[in-house]
Design a protein around this motif. Structure first.
Motif, PDB file in Angstrom:
ATOM      1  N   LYS A  46       0.688  -1.341   0.102  1.00 14.24           N
ATOM      2  CA  LYS A  46      -0.240   0.032  -0.060  1.00 14.24           C
ATOM      3  C   LYS A  46       0.924   1.226  -0.105  1.00 14.24           C
ATOM      4  O   LYS A  46       1.644   1.560   0.957  1.00 14.24           O
ATOM      5  N   GLN A  47       0.985   1.962  -1.107  1.00 16.20           N
ATOM      6  CA  GLN A  47       1.472   3.284  -1.154  1.00 16.20           C
ATOM      7  C   GLN A  47       0.853   4.465  -1.186  1.00 16.20           C
ATOM      8  O   GLN A  47       1.416   5.504  -1.405  1.00 16.20           O
ATOM      9  N   ASP A  48      -0.455   4.275  -1.218  1.00 14.33           N
ATOM     10  CA  ASP A  48      -1.168   5.474  -1.028  1.00 14.33           C
ATOM     11  C   ASP A  48      -0.970   6.544   0.028  1.00 14.33           C
ATOM     12  O   ASP A  48      -0.845   6.165   1.125  1.00 14.33           O
ATOM     13  N   SER A  49      -0.600   7.828  -0.562  1.00 10.37           N
ATOM     14  CA  SER A  49      -0.210   8.595   0.758  1.00 10.37           C
ATOM     15  C   SER A  49      -1.123   9.190   1.318  1.00 10.37           C
ATOM     16  O   SER A  49      -0.726   9.812   2.554  1.00 10.37           O
ATOM     17  N   ALA A  50      -2.357   8.723   1.294  1.00 18.56           N
ATOM     18  CA  ALA A  50      -3.519   9.057   2.464  1.00 18.56           C
ATOM     19  C   ALA A  50      -3.266   7.852   3.308  1.00 18.56           C
ATOM     20  O   ALA A  50      -4.268   7.706   4.375  1.00 18.56           O
ATOM     21  N   VAL A  51      -2.645   6.840   3.275  1.00 26.68           N
ATOM     22  CA  VAL A  51      -3.021   5.658   3.959  1.00 26.68           C
ATOM     23  C   VAL A  51      -1.652   5.650   5.227  1.00 26.68           C
ATOM     24  O   VAL A  51      -0.654   5.357   5.156  1.00 26.68           O
ATOM     25  N   GLN A  52      -2.409   6.132   6.411  1.00 23.53           N
ATOM     26  CA  GLN A  52      -1.399   6.341   7.400  1.00 23.53           C
ATOM     27  C   GLN A  52      -0.622   5.091   7.899  1.00 23.53           C
ATOM     28  O   GLN A  52       0.265   4.925   8.414  1.00 23.53           O
ATOM     29  N   THR A  53      -1.736   3.951   7.811  1.00 23.78           N
ATOM     30  CA  THR A  53      -1.295   2.843   8.516  1.00 23.78           C
ATOM     31  C   THR A  53      -0.009   2.218   7.880  1.00 23.78           C
ATOM     32  O   THR A  53       0.894   1.357   8.290  1.00 23.78           O
ATOM     33  N   SER A  54       0.134   2.733   6.534  1.00 21.58           N
ATOM     34  CA  SER A  54       1.485   2.276   5.809  1.00 21.58           C
ATOM     35  C   SER A  54       2.859   2.645   6.328  1.00 21.58           C
ATOM     36  O   SER A  54       3.824   2.190   6.003  1.00 21.58           O
ATOM     37  N   TRP A  55       2.803   3.431   7.198  1.00 22.73           N
ATOM     38  CA  TRP A  55       4.059   4.066   7.969  1.00 22.73           C
ATOM     39  C   TRP A  55       4.328   3.043   9.090  1.00 22.73           C
ATOM     40  O   TRP A  55       5.530   2.821   9.638  1.00 22.73           O
ATOM     41  N   ILE A  56       3.379   1.984   9.557  1.00 18.66           N
ATOM     42  CA  ILE A  56       3.864   1.190  10.631  1.00 18.66           C
ATOM     43  C   ILE A  56       4.944   0.258  10.318  1.00 18.66           C
ATOM     44  O   ILE A  56       4.687  -0.609   9.298  1.00 18.66           O
ATOM     45  N   GLY A  57       5.805   0.193  11.128  1.00 18.80           N
ATOM     46  CA  GLY A  57       6.857  -0.801  10.867  1.00 18.80           C
ATOM     47  C   GLY A  57       8.048  -0.339   9.693  1.00 18.80           C
ATOM     48  O   GLY A  57       8.822  -1.051   9.279  1.00 18.80           O
ATOM     49  N   VAL A  58       7.867   0.779   9.071  1.00 13.50           N
ATOM     50  CA  VAL A  58       8.780   1.180   7.948  1.00 13.50           C
ATOM     51  C   VAL A  58      10.023   1.359   8.499  1.00 13.50           C
ATOM     52  O   VAL A  58      10.294   1.914   9.645  1.00 13.50           O
ATOM     53  N   GLU A  59      11.185   1.055   7.813  1.00 11.87           N
ATOM     54  CA  GLU A  59      12.405   1.065   8.200  1.00 11.87           C
ATOM     55  C   GLU A  59      13.256   1.590   7.235  1.00 11.87           C
ATOM     56  O   GLU A  59      14.416   2.311   7.569  1.00 11.87           O
ATOM     57  N   ALA A  60      12.723   1.946   5.940  1.00 11.96           N
ATOM     58  CA  ALA A  60      13.752   2.540   5.073  1.00 11.96           C
ATOM     59  C   ALA A  60      12.558   3.217   4.036  1.00 11.96           C
ATOM     60  O   ALA A  60      11.371   2.636   3.878  1.00 11.96           O
ATOM     61  N   LEU A  61      13.372   3.904   3.211  1.00  7.80           N
ATOM     62  CA  LEU A  61      12.554   4.690   2.104  1.00  7.80           C
ATOM     63  C   LEU A  61      13.345   4.115   0.857  1.00  7.80           C
ATOM     64  O   LEU A  61      14.379   4.315   0.731  1.00  7.80           O
ATOM     65  N   MET A  62      12.648   3.206   0.070  1.00  2.00           N
ATOM     66  CA  MET A  62      13.417   2.916  -1.214  1.00  2.00           C
ATOM     67  C   MET A  62      13.233   3.919  -2.297  1.00  2.00           C
ATOM     68  O   MET A  62      12.260   4.638  -2.435  1.00  2.00           O
ATOM     69  N   ILE A  63      14.392   4.321  -2.891  1.00  2.00           N
ATOM     70  CA  ILE A  63      14.181   5.563  -3.872  1.00  2.00           C
ATOM     71  C   ILE A  63      14.308   4.959  -5.294  1.00  2.00           C
ATOM     72  O   ILE A  63      15.343   4.490  -5.928  1.00  2.00           O
ATOM     73  N   VAL A  64      12.964   5.060  -5.973  1.00  2.00           N
ATOM     74  CA  VAL A  64      12.884   4.551  -7.305  1.00  2.00           C
ATOM     75  C   VAL A  64      13.200   5.800  -8.146  1.00  2.00           C
ATOM     76  O   VAL A  64      12.413   6.847  -8.083  1.00  2.00           O
ATOM     77  N   PRO A  65      14.218   5.569  -9.118  1.00  2.00           N
ATOM     78  CA  PRO A  65      14.412   7.106  -9.943  1.00  2.00           C
ATOM     79  C   PRO A  65      13.249   7.127 -10.640  1.00  2.00           C
ATOM     80  O   PRO A  65      12.232   6.577 -11.196  1.00  2.00           O
ATOM     81  N   GLU A  66      13.115   8.460 -11.380  1.00  2.00           N
ATOM     82  CA  GLU A  66      12.178   8.780 -12.149  1.00  2.00           C
ATOM     83  C   GLU A  66      12.052   8.076 -13.582  1.00  2.00           C
ATOM     84  O   GLU A  66      13.273   7.756 -14.075  1.00  2.00           O
ATOM     85  N   ASN A  67      10.841   7.941 -13.917  1.00  2.00           N
ATOM     86  CA  ASN A  67      10.786   6.901 -15.181  1.00  2.00           C
ATOM     87  C   ASN A  67      11.385   5.764 -15.088  1.00  2.00           C
ATOM     88  O   ASN A  67      11.652   5.545 -16.310  1.00  2.00           O
ATOM     89  N   SER A  68      11.527   4.946 -14.156  1.00  4.80           N
ATOM     90  CA  SER A  68      12.513   3.725 -14.266  1.00  4.80           C
ATOM     91  C   SER A  68      11.468   2.821 -13.779  1.00  4.80           C
ATOM     92  O   SER A  68      10.552   2.716 -13.227  1.00  4.80           O
ATOM     93  N   GLY A  69      11.854   1.571 -14.018  1.00  4.22           N
ATOM     94  CA  GLY A  69      11.273   0.382 -13.910  1.00  4.22           C
ATOM     95  C   GLY A  69      10.484  -0.399 -15.147  1.00  4.22           C
ATOM     96  O   GLY A  69      10.945   0.056 -16.214  1.00  4.22           O
ATOM     97  N   PRO A  70      10.017  -1.230 -15.026  1.00  7.27           N
ATOM     98  CA  PRO A  70       9.656  -2.167 -13.777  1.00  7.27           C
ATOM     99  C   PRO A  70      11.012  -2.910 -13.321  1.00  7.27           C
ATOM    100  O   PRO A  70      11.883  -3.285 -14.009  1.00  7.27           O
ATOM    101  N   TYR A  71      11.243  -3.297 -11.850  1.00  7.73           N
ATOM    102  CA  TYR A  71      12.161  -3.810 -11.311  1.00  7.73           C
ATOM    103  C   TYR A  71      11.899  -5.361 -10.783  1.00  7.73           C
ATOM    104  O   TYR A  71      10.815  -5.536 -10.359  1.00  7.73           O
ATOM    105  N   GLN A  72      12.766  -6.198 -11.143  1.00  8.33           N
ATOM    106  CA  GLN A  72      12.527  -7.543 -10.595  1.00  8.33           C
ATOM    107  C   GLN A  72      13.273  -7.947  -9.528  1.00  8.33           C
ATOM    108  O   GLN A  72      14.050  -6.980  -8.974  1.00  8.33           O
ATOM    109  N   ALA A  73      12.529  -8.934  -8.780  1.00  6.66           N
ATOM    110  CA  ALA A  73      13.343  -9.327  -7.403  1.00  6.66           C
ATOM    111  C   ALA A  73      14.827  -9.441  -7.581  1.00  6.66           C
ATOM    112  O   ALA A  73      15.140  -9.955  -8.761  1.00  6.66           O
ATOM    113  N   GLY A  74      15.735  -8.778  -6.750  1.00  6.37           N
ATOM    114  CA  GLY A  74      17.242  -9.194  -6.927  1.00  6.37           C
ATOM    115  C   GLY A  74      17.762  -7.896  -7.337  1.00  6.37           C
ATOM    116  O   GLY A  74      19.050  -7.809  -7.119  1.00  6.37           O
ATOM    117  N   ASP A  75      16.884  -6.945  -8.320  1.00  6.11           N
ATOM    118  CA  ASP A  75      17.581  -5.765  -8.622  1.00  6.11           C
ATOM    119  C   ASP A  75      17.765  -4.819  -7.684  1.00  6.11           C
ATOM    120  O   ASP A  75      16.923  -4.849  -6.489  1.00  6.11           O
TER     121      ASP A  75
END
Lengths: 406, 406
Positions: free
Chosen positions: A366-395
């Motif tokens: 859940k990455q909706d910015s209105a969903v506050q419960t998505s903060w529970i347990g967060v340990e990191a912010l993954m930084i996905v570059p502009e206009n990039s992806g899709p990424y596979q497991a292991g990338d």
């Protein structure tokens, strides 16, 4: 073209207010604060050469041929406890029993640890092994030399630093005052926690989450009551807030009919920056109000905290002369595929997963910015570059570590 | 055979005192504390279906064929601001201008963002693109459903959690009381910071560093004046300290003539554990005094903080019902060779270095446990297994991340 996060950070940090004034606080209250003076030692630490072991202070040369089959007997002249120096010199063939931290007596150049000796009587001991000159000895000034700059102004005061200051005899510490941060949420729909909700109303949570984030960053929050969605209500509240070192608002920065924050900022101060190429947080606004940095954070709770982390926290830290405010960023492999493609830089709430020796980054679904419960347990912010992806497991992607749940 | 760190942790954690009593504090004062109750929502969050965009509330079907060359005209019936619900239903061909966070009017099933529309007049707008049903709509209960257990007792309260509690209308929070931790340094050589040093004396720094570490771990420190190195002085001080939830001493746990800590502990309580196969920190002692956990930490300042981190902090966290007290451990390559081989597990003060995409662990060259300045800038403890090495640059070792300078 929207500004990048780095351009926005650079813009914001290029025009910082002066570093905060200083104040003096008792040592233990300095925890979590920032040093406001260089700490120059006026003494050597340790202040005297001392033993790092419980054993016998001796002349190393006397035992150079000692071993278990060929022990060497020494005459024990006395005992030296920590805090009780002896001024009697040690001669060849002699030893003083010595405790950890006790001053080395004159003439001795080494300590043989008690485990390598055998006591024969109160005044005789056998050395069962050789020691080198200086072995088990901490020379005066080994840690700090008189005149050393031990710590520089701008150093955050964490527990080991408290210990170092105590060692140097510092009972009160000069620290920077905490920047005072005014917090104004905007919106007709906002009700304070503890009051009942009417139709269409929600509770003012950003003021409290941001106040907590200000405290965690070392600032001093001042929460004003929320402003109604009229230009005059917002103006009045902003002018009240403009007495503080930094002003934060949340909400009212988008393209809605009642988004007055940018207008009021332009009229009463300057609007220096609006919109950054990021998700969440795109409508973030920065300017100055009566000479103070002003941040118009988005109203979505997640956007407010992400933009606080990237733009506000650095300013709070810099105002206390802390330049190392960057979080650790690691390149970590994805635990699962991440297929969402955004034209904006995406800061993805994530946790870390360990499997065997490898640590993975695992984005929340859940990455909706209105969903506050998505903060529970967060340990990191993954930084996905502009206009990039899709990424596979292991990338691998860059991952900004943040203290759990910040 | 000395106990391993894991065996010692297991021994210490197998006999925990009861979880702390609860107390109720205002929301913002709950920051840094630990939830003492499950948080069950008695409402849906959001409490009503609302718009996630500034735009027009419409019936999606009406614009399914819209595009820039073939715009579809809608009649604007009014404006819905956040906090001001409208009860007028939307019919086919109609739209309500709607702001982010405002309740969706009856009949509408989607919002078309303002950027995809063109205003013709106050009561007519063109839709330039199609939207799906539910697009830009946040359904009631999307984040939290009435009856959900949102957070469990034992959850640390960080800024986003403060926000979630505010959203749920919680103005005062039930948190665990902080464990009270008595701190006694032992040693005839100890002088308080701020007082002049005599010959052979050093300043009591461990009491202050440990008090700071207790605060950082969520406990409440109580620093007693240092105990002299006599059995009776130590006994008297320990009995004074035994009124608290946890008792820490530092110094007096080795094999010196005046190391009375273990003796007094055995006589007045129980000595459960002495010496762990680790460096620094080998002489660490654990037991119980009048039913309270007692830690006899080594006197060396670095050893005291490392053993606090590994053994005391987990107990403080567990006493507040926090079971996730482990630090993040990453497997990282060495930036330089590390050739020191120890028979004991070695916790090596280190920093992190980024080169390109790779993060390395870089051990400090000074690892003497008496050298306090070796803590400055430490970001991690590199864990070198017993009897292992030498390691070359690039070899991977487990690295325990700790907040800068903790």
């Amino acid at each position: 073209m929207l500004m990048t996060v780095e351009e926005a950070q650079q813009r914001i940090l290029s025009d910082l207010p002066p570093v905060m004034p200083k104040e003096r606080v008792p040592l233990l209250q300095a925890l979590g604060r920032v040093l406001a003076e260089d700490i120059i030692s006026d003494e050597d630490i340790p202040g005297f050469t001392n033993s790092s072991m419980d054993g016998y202070a001796i002349i190393a040369q006397d035992v150079q041929n000692a071993n278990a089959n060929h022990p060497i007997a020494l005459t024990v002249k006395g005992t030296i406890a920590a805090g009780h120096p002896s001024h009697q010199p040690v001669h060849h063939g002699e030893a003083y029993k010595i405790m950890t931290g006790a001053p080395l007596p004159p003439g001795a150049d080494a300590v043989i640890q008690v485990e390598w000796t055998k006591k024969l009587s109160d005044n005789q001991v056998l050395a069962l092994a050789p020691v080198r000159s200086s072995q088990n000895v901490r020379p005066q000034g080994q840690d700090i030399r008189r005149g050393d700059i031990v710590l520089h102004a701008g150093h955050p005061i964490k527990p080991p630093i408290v210990g170092i200051l105590a060692t140097l005899g510092i009972a009160t510490v000069s620290v920077y005052q905490r920047p005072k941060v005014a917090i104004v949420s905007t919106g007709d729909e906002l009700i304070e926690p503890g009051s009942p909700l009417g139709p269409g109303q929600i509770r003012n949570s950003n003021s409290y989450a941001l106040a907590a984030a200000v405290l965690a960053a070392g600032g001093e929050p001042w929460v004003l009551s929320p402003a109604k969605d009229t230009k005059e209500a917002i103006r009045a509240k902003f002018l009240e807030a403009a007495t503080q070192d930094i002003i934060l608002s949340s909400g009212g920065v988008s393209v809605g009919d009642f988004d007055w924050v940018k207008d009021v900022l332009s009229e009463e101060g300057s609007l220096d920056l609006w919109r950054v190429n990021m998700k969440p947080g795109k409508p973030v606004t920065f300017g100055h109000l009566h000479g103070h940095p002003f941040f118009g954070l988005p109203g979505n709770p997640v956007s407010a905290l992400v933009t606080f982390e990237l733009f506000v926290r650095p300013v709070i830290r810099e105002m206390m002369n802390v330049h190392q405010w960057q979080r650790t960023v690691l390149s970590l492999p994805l635990y699962e595929s991440f297929t969402e493609i955004q034209d904006r830089r995406h800061y993805v709430r994530s946790r870390l997963v360990q499997e065997g020796e490898q640590v993975y980054v695992w984005p929340y679904s859940k990455q909706d910015s209105a969903v506050q419960t998505s903060w529970i347990g967060v340990e990191a912010l993954m930084i996905v570059p502009e206009n990039s992806g899709p990424y596979q497991a292991g990338d691998k992607l860059p991952v900004m570590l943040i203290p759990a749940d910040v």
